[in-house]
Write an enzyme that holds these catalytic residues in place. Structure first.
Site, PDB file in Angstrom:
ATOM      1  N   ASP A 145       5.263   5.655  -1.300  1.00  0.00           N
ATOM      2  CA  ASP A 145       6.500   6.168  -1.870  1.00  0.00           C
ATOM      3  C   ASP A 145       6.400   7.679  -2.069  1.00  0.00           C
ATOM      4  O   ASP A 145       5.309   8.222  -2.269  1.00  0.00           O
ATOM      5  CB  ASP A 145       6.770   5.520  -3.234  1.00  0.00           C
ATOM      6  CG  ASP A 145       7.042   4.031  -3.133  1.00  0.00           C
ATOM      7  OD1 ASP A 145       7.374   3.558  -2.033  1.00  0.00           O
ATOM      8  OD2 ASP A 145       6.935   3.346  -4.170  1.00  0.00           O
ATOM      9  N   LYS A 146       7.539   8.330  -2.061  1.00  0.00           N
ATOM     10  CA  LYS A 146       7.579   9.788  -2.238  1.00  0.00           C
ATOM     11  C   LYS A 146       6.762  10.227  -3.449  1.00  0.00           C
ATOM     12  O   LYS A 146       5.979  11.173  -3.373  1.00  0.00           O
ATOM     13  CB  LYS A 146       9.038  10.240  -2.405  1.00  0.00           C
ATOM     14  CG  LYS A 146       9.196  11.709  -2.775  1.00  0.00           C
ATOM     15  CD  LYS A 146      10.644  12.055  -3.068  1.00  0.00           C
ATOM     16  CE  LYS A 146      10.770  13.494  -3.564  1.00  0.00           C
ATOM     17  NZ  LYS A 146      12.167  13.842  -3.914  1.00  0.00           N
TER      18      LYS A 146
END
Length: 326
Positions: A145-146
């Site tokens: 995830d970012k």
């Protein structure tokens, strides 16, 4: 030159159109844009009314309402190399292992057309990246995830990509994460099993679902507790790799990750025994406190087992330091 979005302003809603879904109404008024494109623009916050952003495509329009739709120019067909600093843990002719910082998106997508890990890898590796992932995802075998930090491996040729992808498919890749969660899981070590799919209440979120979804299994272990068990450091190992798996699974047993803006709610205000500085740091931690600290796999050419470790980044280190002082 800055990228300027084109703003479209359809005529006001007619009385006979009242009650129509916003996405359907915009699709009828803007025939040059597909309904799928309009939905994406709404999700990205590009539609507004009276200066207020609207993110619900199912909202019903009212007579006389006016809407503004900002349409960004099309992104380049292929990602471009961009000079973005990378922390390279290992690199050879077949692959590269990097310690991804929080905040870096892995590959271009709506809302993140550039300044991604892919853009950085293209600048660092040149034309050697594997093309199996497609023009938008060259070399990408898996994702984080970012706002999750930690170890990732990317393939530099198609043979390596096939070999690494096969290991991910067979679940033989060793992956371990450490996370700060609210509360202390009971028992202190165990398994969380439950299919993960789109949430019925919010399509932007994932959830443990009773039907459909994909099987998911997370093994967890409590490593350390703080503030009398109000916060815990846990290790999570993935037997599967579903979108937001650790975040969703830990939330499903009542222990969401500290800082998780999507699946958790801060409990810092309840910590009466904690110092004001610690409560402030916990409540304002800007991302899920999740770090992919261990990655192990068989090298696609030599066949040797490779294993890499990455220390916590500064933000989690600082939070742990404050917790240990209490």
């Amino acid at each position: 030159m800055p990228i300027i979005a084109q703003t479209l302003c359809p005529d006001p809603v007619a009385p006979e159109e009242a009650g129509t879904r916003l996405d359907k109404w915009l699709a009828a008024r803007l025939p040059d844009l597909s309904r799928t494109r309009i939905k994406a623009l709404i999700d990205e916050g590009q539609v507004s009314a009276a200066g207020l952003t609207i993110t619900d495509g199912s909202a019903r329009v009212k007579p006389g309402q006016t809407f503004a739709v900002a349409v960004p120019p099309d992104a380049p067909a292929e990602p471009e190399p961009q000079d973005i600093a990378l922390t390279v843990v290992h690199e050879d002719d077949d692959l590269i292992v990097i310690d991804k910082p929080a905040g870096l998106v892995v590959h271009p997508a709506p809302g993140s057309p550039d300044q991604t890990l892919v853009n950085a890898l293209l600048a660092h590796c040149g034309d050697s990246l594997s093309g199996i992932g497609g023009v938008r995802r060259p070399g990408i075998v898996h994702r984080l995830d970012k706002d999750t930090s930690g170890l990732m491996v990317a393939a530099k040729n198609d043979r390596a990509h096939h070999a690494l992808a096969a290991q991910f498919e067979a679940h033989t890749i060793e992956r371990a994460y450490q996370a700060l969660v609210w509360g202390t899981p009971v028992p202190p070590a165990g398994e969380i099993e439950g299919n993960i799919g789109r949430s019925g209440a919010d399509r932007k979120k994932m959830a443990v679902v009773k039907s459909g979804g994909k099987p998911a299994l997370t093994r967890y272990k409590v490593l350390q507790t703080f503030l009398g068990g109000a916060v815990s450091l846990v290790e999570c190992r993935l037997a599967t790799g579903r979108t937001h798996q650790i975040r969703v699974h830990m939330t499903s047993i009542g222990h969401p990750l500290v800082g998780d803006q999507t699946y958790g709610r801060s409990r810092a205000a309840r910590l009466k025994a904690a110092s004001p500085d610690l409560r402030e740091s916990l409540s304002r931690f800007p991302r899920q406190a999740l770090h992919a600290y261990l990655l192990g796999f068989l090298h696609p050419t030599s066949g040797y087992m490779l294993k890499f470790l990455a220390d916590f980044p500064c933000d989690i280190k600082e939070l742990l330091h404050l917790l240990e002082l209490e």
